[in-house]
Motif scaffolding. Structure first.
Motif, mmCIF file in Angstrom:
data_model
loop_
_atom_site.group_PDB
_atom_site.id
_atom_site.type_symbol
_atom_site.label_atom_id
_atom_site.label_comp_id
_atom_site.label_asym_id
_atom_site.label_seq_id
_atom_site.Cartn_x
_atom_site.Cartn_y
_atom_site.Cartn_z
ATOM 1 N N HIS A 1 -23.636 48.861 77.007
ATOM 2 C CA HIS A 1 -22.667 48.313 76.043
ATOM 3 C C HIS A 1 -23.369 47.932 74.740
ATOM 4 O O HIS A 1 -22.894 48.277 73.651
ATOM 5 N N ILE A 2 -24.465 47.222 74.871
ATOM 6 C CA ILE A 2 -25.194 46.760 73.685
ATOM 7 C C ILE A 2 -25.765 47.942 72.912
ATOM 8 O O ILE A 2 -25.675 48.000 71.677
ATOM 9 N N LEU A 3 -26.344 48.897 73.630
ATOM 10 C CA LEU A 3 -26.942 50.069 72.979
ATOM 11 C C LEU A 3 -25.895 50.876 72.229
ATOM 12 O O LEU A 3 -26.121 51.279 71.070
ATOM 13 N N THR A 4 -24.756 51.129 72.858
ATOM 14 C CA THR A 4 -23.716 51.918 72.187
ATOM 15 C C THR A 4 -23.116 51.167 71.004
ATOM 16 O O THR A 4 -22.708 51.791 70.019
ATOM 17 N N TRP A 5 -23.079 49.832 71.091
ATOM 18 C CA TRP A 5 -22.602 49.063 69.932
ATOM 19 C C TRP A 5 -23.580 49.202 68.769
ATOM 20 O O TRP A 5 -23.168 49.384 67.616
ATOM 21 N N ILE A 6 -24.873 49.165 69.060
ATOM 22 C CA ILE A 6 -25.887 49.348 68.014
ATOM 23 C C ILE A 6 -25.741 50.729 67.384
ATOM 24 O O ILE A 6 -25.805 50.888 66.156
ATOM 25 N N ILE A 7 -25.527 51.744 68.231
ATOM 26 C CA ILE A 7 -25.337 53.099 67.721
ATOM 27 C C ILE A 7 -24.140 53.161 66.783
ATOM 28 O O ILE A 7 -24.153 53.875 65.766
ATOM 29 N N ASP A 8 -23.109 52.378 67.091
ATOM 30 C CA ASP A 8 -21.898 52.381 66.269
ATOM 31 C C ASP A 8 -22.116 51.720 64.918
ATOM 32 O O ASP A 8 -21.590 52.180 63.901
ATOM 33 N N VAL A 9 -22.888 50.631 64.877
ATOM 34 C CA VAL A 9 -22.980 49.846 63.643
ATOM 35 C C VAL A 9 -24.135 50.262 62.739
ATOM 36 O O VAL A 9 -24.103 50.007 61.539
ATOM 37 N N VAL A 10 -25.167 50.891 63.296
ATOM 38 C CA VAL A 10 -26.289 51.316 62.458
ATOM 39 C C VAL A 10 -25.874 52.542 61.648
ATOM 40 O O VAL A 10 -25.432 53.545 62.222
ATOM 41 N N ILE B 1 -26.506 55.443 60.560
ATOM 42 C CA ILE B 1 -27.303 56.666 60.658
ATOM 43 C C ILE B 1 -26.355 57.783 61.077
ATOM 44 O O ILE B 1 -25.645 57.651 62.095
ATOM 45 N N PRO B 2 -26.293 58.877 60.343
ATOM 46 C CA PRO B 2 -25.326 59.946 60.649
ATOM 47 C C PRO B 2 -25.392 60.435 62.097
ATOM 48 O O PRO B 2 -24.351 60.678 62.714
ATOM 49 N N LEU B 3 -26.592 60.587 62.651
ATOM 50 C CA LEU B 3 -26.718 61.054 64.033
ATOM 51 C C LEU B 3 -26.068 60.071 64.995
ATOM 52 O O LEU B 3 -25.371 60.481 65.944
ATOM 53 N N PHE B 4 -26.265 58.758 64.770
ATOM 54 C CA PHE B 4 -25.654 57.742 65.623
ATOM 55 C C PHE B 4 -24.133 57.812 65.538
ATOM 56 O O PHE B 4 -23.430 57.690 66.551
ATOM 57 N N GLU B 5 -23.627 57.998 64.326
ATOM 58 C CA GLU B 5 -22.176 58.082 64.145
ATOM 59 C C GLU B 5 -21.604 59.287 64.887
ATOM 60 O O GLU B 5 -20.546 59.199 65.520
#
Length: 254
Positions: free
Chosen positions: A26-35, A37-41
């Motif tokens: 949950h925490i990792l995917t939230w970080i991916i959402d808010v950072v 970075i195009p790849l994360f998005e």
């Protein structure tokens, strides 16, 4: 049962590894959402439960939304609810059955949502369906497997379930399909995963480390208390606190 008594985060992770890993995701995917970075998005967008994409064959989207959340509050409340209600079931069912029950309820809720609301524009994220699946298992215990849950915790489950159903239909923006169908899926799954389940008991009574490694239970755990003594009053307070917290939780999750 729903009051955490572990002494540290390390101890919690040791006792409940599946719940801990899900929360870390949950925490990792939230970080991916808010950072930003195009790849994360792109990775986040690949996981959202978009019905248009599911119609086009991207069936993994029945699973991935369980681990994604819309914002920080959404993620925190769902993670907190999992911390409250997941550990006892993980202990009772075992790691494999717990994970199967959690994901099974979430996936079945998402599949049912897709067929009952097939709009191309509909999309969703959140662990609500899976968490309501846990409620479904608990309610099944309250009704059919009373030997697995004591009366005090059965009352907590009943109160929170009623609050959850009420909030599902009066709070705007909630995916009612996921809540109701997740609960139904958990209730249906319950008789299968509860086969061989162990009665819950606090971890401080889990084991005495004698040579025979025999598990010993607290002999007073299941004795019915006829009235509230000084030792019982904090439990009543916790019931009230948990009910209020869950009320706030259910008013926030999507």
């Amino acid at each position: 049962m729903f009051i955490r008594n572990e002494k540290s985060v390390k101890e919690f992770i040791q006792y409940y590894p599946v719940v801990s890993i899900i929360i870390m995701i949950h925490i990792l995917t939230w970080i991916i959402d808010v950072v930003p970075i195009p790849l994360f998005e792109q990775l986040y967008n690949l996981g959202v439960g978009r019905h248009y994409e599911i119609h086009n064959g991207e069936y993994w989207r029945f699973i991935t939304p369980i681990f994604l959340h819309g914002d920080l509050i959404h993620m925190l409340f769902n993670s907190f609810s999992l911390i409250l209600f997941g550990p006892a079931l993980e202990q009772m069912l075992g790691k494999g059955k717990f994970l199967l029950a959690y994901l099974g309820a979430g996936v079945l809720a998402n599949i049912a949502t897709f067929f009952l609301n097939p709009s191309f524009n509909f999309q969703h994220v959140g662990a609500s369906g899976a968490i309501f699946g846990l409620f479904g298992i608990y309610v099944f215990m309250v009704v059919f497997r009373k030997n697995l849950i004591d009366s005090q915790n059965a009352q907590i489950v009943t109160v929170i379930f009623v609050i959850g159903i009420i909030m599902t239909f009066i709070r705007p923006g909630i995916n009612a399909y996921a809540h109701v169908l997740g609960f139904a899926a958990g209730f249906i799954i319950a008789p299968f995963v509860l086969k061989g389940a162990r009665s819950y008991y606090p971890w401080q009574y889990r084991r005495t480390y004698d040579d025979d490694e025999e598990i010993r239970f607290n002999p007073n755990r299941w004795k019915k208390k006829r009235r509230f003594s000084g030792k019982n009053k904090p439990n009543l307070l916790w019931i009230i606190i948990i009910a209020l917290v869950i009320l706030g939780l259910l008013s926030q999750i999507l």
